[in-house]
Scaffold this active site. Structure first.
Site, PDB file in Angstrom:
ATOM      1  N   THR A 569       0.840  -1.193   0.000  1.00  0.00           N
ATOM      2  CA  THR A 569       0.000   0.000   0.000  1.00  0.00           C
ATOM      3  C   THR A 569       0.877   1.245   0.000  1.00  0.00           C
ATOM      4  O   THR A 569       2.104   1.170   0.083  1.00  0.00           O
ATOM      5  CB  THR A 569      -0.894   0.048   1.249  1.00  0.00           C
ATOM      6  OG1 THR A 569      -0.082   0.361   2.404  1.00  0.00           O
ATOM      7  CG2 THR A 569      -1.596  -1.274   1.476  1.00  0.00           C
ATOM      8  N   GLU A 620      13.487  -2.933  -0.028  1.00  0.00           N
ATOM      9  CA  GLU A 620      14.280  -2.575  -1.204  1.00  0.00           C
ATOM     10  C   GLU A 620      13.465  -1.775  -2.220  1.00  0.00           C
ATOM     11  O   GLU A 620      13.972  -0.841  -2.845  1.00  0.00           O
ATOM     12  CB  GLU A 620      14.830  -3.844  -1.860  1.00  0.00           C
ATOM     13  CG  GLU A 620      15.724  -3.603  -3.058  1.00  0.00           C
ATOM     14  CD  GLU A 620      17.030  -2.915  -2.681  1.00  0.00           C
ATOM     15  OE1 GLU A 620      17.169  -1.716  -2.999  1.00  0.00           O
ATOM     16  OE2 GLU A 620      17.881  -3.571  -2.060  1.00  0.00           O
ATOM     17  N   VAL A 623      12.866   2.423  -2.869  1.00  0.00           N
ATOM     18  CA  VAL A 623      13.712   3.304  -3.689  1.00  0.00           C
ATOM     19  C   VAL A 623      14.102   2.535  -4.945  1.00  0.00           C
ATOM     20  O   VAL A 623      14.839   1.555  -4.870  1.00  0.00           O
ATOM     21  CB  VAL A 623      14.990   3.748  -2.946  1.00  0.00           C
ATOM     22  CG1 VAL A 623      15.822   4.670  -3.835  1.00  0.00           C
ATOM     23  CG2 VAL A 623      14.650   4.430  -1.634  1.00  0.00           C
ATOM     24  N   ALA A 625      12.064   0.826  -7.148  1.00  0.00           N
ATOM     25  CA  ALA A 625      11.275  -0.363  -7.480  1.00  0.00           C
ATOM     26  C   ALA A 625      12.126  -1.632  -7.282  1.00  0.00           C
ATOM     27  O   ALA A 625      12.576  -1.905  -6.175  1.00  0.00           O
ATOM     28  CB  ALA A 625      10.710  -0.268  -8.889  1.00  0.00           C
ATOM     29  N   LYS A 696      12.328   9.103  -0.741  1.00  0.00           N
ATOM     30  CA  LYS A 696      13.359   8.168  -1.184  1.00  0.00           C
ATOM     31  C   LYS A 696      14.750   8.672  -0.830  1.00  0.00           C
ATOM     32  O   LYS A 696      15.603   7.898  -0.368  1.00  0.00           O
ATOM     33  CB  LYS A 696      13.242   7.931  -2.692  1.00  0.00           C
ATOM     34  CG  LYS A 696      11.950   7.251  -3.110  1.00  0.00           C
ATOM     35  CD  LYS A 696      11.845   7.139  -4.626  1.00  0.00           C
ATOM     36  CE  LYS A 696      10.554   6.446  -5.038  1.00  0.00           C
ATOM     37  NZ  LYS A 696      10.390   6.354  -6.501  1.00  0.00           N
ATOM     38  N   GLY A 816       6.353   1.005 -11.976  1.00  0.00           N
ATOM     39  CA  GLY A 816       5.486   0.030 -12.636  1.00  0.00           C
ATOM     40  C   GLY A 816       5.146  -1.123 -11.717  1.00  0.00           C
ATOM     41  O   GLY A 816       5.959  -1.546 -10.889  1.00  0.00           O
TER      42      GLY A 816
END
Length: 839
Positions: A569, A620, A623, A625, A696, A816
């Site tokens: 989420t 992980e 930052v 993906a 990030k 994505g």
């Protein structure tokens, strides 16, 4: 064993079946028992326990009578009578049922008179209690024999007191095997052509008094009978399908052990497996007969076979037992040498006080002693130790601290214990990996087991952890997924597509046990099909609160092996759920940046909580993906490199938007396209404001040990701040159209100057005046590494002492659902490998 050819067993080997109280005394099960008997080979002898809870009720009746409570005593006997009548009514009818009810009354009448005498004297001696308890098995024997006869199977109710001879010990009498053999022999001709249904648990002393054989006495009767009859096999029918690898109440994946040796069974019996008593095994050791344990509910299942050979498979399953409600006693030496050895005196004193000692350890150099005793006897045991060591305590040679309770004795039992290396190492490594505090270590001389005392609150996790380490070919990971949107939905798809590959290649069994969205929650401890989750969740009624309460699900998740909360989420305040997970021994894998961007003290407190409970928190994907940004930075720091600067395009969504702008796409359309592709945060404002990139950058800065807050990050948004106030995402997207012209003109000027628009983050840990972190739009020249980024690519450059001239660059898709979900899955697999350790 007799070699007399005239012995019945010499010409026709007997089989012995034993049925427990739940098998014969639970409504609906007795017909199944009768079918099993009818299908068995002959000659066959049956041993039965008392119906259901009859023995407990008889004990209660005797105790009530001893208190002078005639009403309660009569009430308990009425329960015995009522159960006998109701069970008989399921298998008997008409005159046969009437005759049986008269038999029950005939058996209970002397017991009622006996209890009346107990009420008058207010005393129920152990011998009297034996007499009272004997009626339970006698009722059961009469019922099963009548039911078999009514079905055309000639049967005979046999009172074991007619042949089993014991000493005078009440409650746990010792059997005289030769005297019993002598009494059985003349009875055997009367059993010809019939199925004898024999009372378990009870016998008669040399002086003619009724005795009982103690806990699991009916099993003992069955193995004694097999010895006397020279039977080659005893089958004990229970309500479980065999000796389980662990208590099914603690380990949902426990399964039957197919074969084991007598010695392993003895070890299990000693360390708390209630299925059999050590004395049950003695006749088998003498006769060489096999003991077969099978389940009446699954009669076709193979069950467990116990014999001299056991299981020759070197990878055979092992059993984990948990003996609970114990206490740990210590005698601590305060001097290198003592006036005399303590071990013998301590054990002798406890034995004299009739205190059970389940195990202990003795230090050779400094004679400190640790002992495990029943919790109910702990205070008395402590008093005994203080008294016997009074002299040493007064001379300040030893200290006897108060008992530590409650503790559980967790034991791994395996025949291969002494034949294979690192069994004990794996045992303790597994417990240490999940933060279980081992209070004491015990290993018997047999080398078939290793035990440790753990705090009672750690019982479930300790048993599940050891069971998983030794009995599962795959590391089983149980996942509760919170959020099934873009990332969560793709994770479900990847779990569905890769389950078999994960097991085959990585030795990991990922089991999805729960899913939570903004309105609904679904939990199934046996596992959910990822492909069916959306349909299953749609069938659930929405929660009365929004979102649903996840804490009850965490309680259920914590009872499974390697439990993991997966957060896909972007919710606020979810760090409180992480804290609840860590406290329950649950790992966390998260794609949510917000908990990591909370105030420094809150974030560090959460990290400390995870460490304190030996849980992992993998993040992980917060930052880059699925890019290995955080792990790369951790490795640089771990290996002693000094980070001088971190720079890059941390946001794949802003990367996609900037790339579209450079191609001439209007701002409003570029943002809509990025949102439709699942690149942006739920509200695109978080991206365009720079807040997402700021979080990030803060996460990476904190990985360097910088105690910074989100307010310390200098943020310049991609669009003017006055356009970022709209709360509704759709309205916000419509207002962006007013910026298309100005933004397009600015981009044209960048293009004409040979520059590209990129949204950059920069972390300078050693900047003059203190660490500096800034994020914002920058027009970079053609030589900048960010210039070549396309679409939703992200890039992070690490400038360090080792990588000063040529920075270490991590580059790839930075946004994505698919790539972020893949990163979450990679974090779960990394966790699994850490838990798995060495096999």
């Amino acid at each position: 064993m007799s070699s007399n050819p005239s012995h019945p067993a010499a010409s026709r080997p007997w089989c012995v079946y034993k049925f427990g109280g739940s098998s014969v005394g639970t409504p609906g099960r007795l017909p199944r028992v009768l079918s099993l008997i009818s299908e068995a080979q002959r000659p066959l002898a049956i041993v039965v326990s008392a119906l259901g809870d009859t023995t407990d009720w008889l004990i209660s009746a005797a105790n009530a009578a001893a208190r002078g409570d005639a009403v309660s005593s009569g009430s308990e006997l009425s329960r015995v009578r009522g159960l006998a009548r109701s069970i008989a009514g399921t298998v008997l009818e008409g005159a046969v049922l009437t005759a049986h009810e008269k038999t029950v009354e005939h058996l209970l009448a002397p017991i009622e008179r006996l209890l009346t005498g107990v009420e008058l004297t207010r005393e129920c001696t152990p011998a009297t209690l034996d007499e009272v308890l004997s009626v339970g098995e006698r009722i059961s024997s009469e019922l099963v024999a009548r039911a078999l006869t009514a079905r055309g199977i000639p049967a005979l109710a046999v009172d074991a007191r007619s042949f089993l001879v014991t000493d005078e010990t009440a409650g746990a009498a010792r059997v005289d095997i030769e005297a019993s053999r002598a009494r059985l022999t003349p009875l055997l001709p009367g059993w010809e052509g019939k199925v004898p249904v024999i009372t378990g648990f009870i016998a008669r002393s040399h002086q003619g008094r009724t005795t009982t054989l103690g806990r699991n006495g009916s099993d003992y009767t069955a193995t004694l009978l097999s010895w006397l009859l020279e039977a080659r096999q005893v089958t004990v029918w229970t309500d479980v399908p065999g000796v389980m690898t662990a208590d099914p109440a603690l380990v949902a994946d426990a399964y039957p052990v197919p074969r084991m040796t007598y010695a392993e069974a003895l070890e299990l019996a000693h360390f708390g497996t209630r299925m059999f008593h050590p004395r049950t095994m003695i006749p088998l050791l003498e006769s060489g007969a096999a003991l077969h344990i099978r389940g009446t509910t699954e009669p076709d299942a193979p069950g467990t076979r116990i014999d001299a050979e056991g299981n020759p498979d070197p990878h055979r399953p092992t059993s984990v037992t948990s003996l609970e409600r114990l206490a740990l006693l210590h005698v601590e030496s305060l001097r290198p040498t003592l006036s005399e050895p303590l071990g013998h005196r301590v054990l002798q004193a406890l034995e004299a006080a009739r205190i059970t000692v389940w195990g202990g350890t003795l230090s050779a150099l400094a004679p400190s002693i640790s002992l495990v005793v029943p919790q109910a006897q702990a205070e008395r045991a402590h008093a005994v130790l203080e008294e016997v060591l009074r002299g040493e305590r007064e001379r300040r040679e030893v200290r006897v601290p108060p008992p530590h309770a409650p503790v559980t004795l967790v034991t791994l039992v395996t025949e291969s214990m002494g034949h294979r290396p690192n069994v004990a190492g794996r045992f303790f490594h597994a417990l240490g990996n999940v933060g279980v505090n081992v209070r004491a270590i015990l290993q018997g001389a047999s080398s078939r087991s290793v035990s440790c005392a753990v705090d009672a609150e750690d019982t479930a996790v300790a048993v599940r952890t050891v069971h998983s380490a030794f009995n599962l070919n795959e590391t089983e990971i149980n996942v509760l997924l919170v959020g099934k949107g873009t990332v969560g939905g793709r994770l479900l798809a990847q779990l569905a597509d890769n389950a078999k590959t994960l097991e085959a290649r990585h030795g990991v069994s990922l089991r999805l046990v729960g899913v939570v969205d903004s309105r609904r929650a679904l939990f199934e401890p046996r596992g959910l099909s990822p492909a069916e989750v959306h349909a299953r969740l749609a069938e659930v009624s929405p929660a009365s609160t929004t979102p649903p309460d996840v804490k009850p699900l965490l309680d259920r998740l914590s009872r499974l092996s390697v439990p993991v909360l997966v957060d896909c989420t972007a919710a606020d305040g979810i760090e409180t759920l992480y804290a609840e997970a860590f406290r329950r021994g649950i790992h966390v894998v998260a794609a949510n940046k917000k908990p990591l961007a909370r105030p420094w003290k809150e974030c560090e407190s959460l990290q400390s909580l995870a460490r304190a409970h030996f849980r992992t928190w993998h993040y992980e994907t917060t930052v880059g993906a699925s890019l290995p940004v955080i792990e790369t930075l951790k490795n640089l720091v771990r290996t002693g490199d000094r980070v001088e600067r971190i720079e890059g395009c941390f946001s794949g969504s802003l990367g996609a938007i900037c790339h579209a702008l450079m191609d001439g796409v209007p701002l409003s359309q570029a943002v809509r396209t990025a949102r439709a592709n699942g690149y942006t945060e739920p509200h695109p404002r978080d991206d365009l404001s720079g807040l997402d990139v700021a979080r990030k950058a803060l996460i990476l800065a904190r990985e360097l040990g910088l105690e910074l807050e989100l307010e310390d990050v200098a943020v310049e948004p991609l669009v003017p701040p006055e356009h970022l106030r709209e709360e509704d995402p759709e309205t916000f997207l419509r207002t962006l159209g007013s910026l298309d012209s100005d933004v397009g003109a600015q981009v044209s000027r960048y293009r004409a100057a040979g520059r590209s628009l990129r949204y950059l983050a920069q972390i300078l840990p050693n900047a003059p005046g203190g660490p500096r972190v800034k994020v914002g739009p920058v027009a970079v020249d053609a030589a900048h590494p960010a210039t070549g980024l396309k679409g939703a690519e992200a890039m992070v450059s690490f400038f360090t002492e080792r990588y000063r001239e040529f920075p270490l660059i991590v580059r790839g898709a930075g946004a994505g659902g698919d790539v972020t979900a893949a990163g979450v899955l990679a974090d779960i697999l990394r966790l699994a490998q850490n838990v798995r350790g060495r096999r």
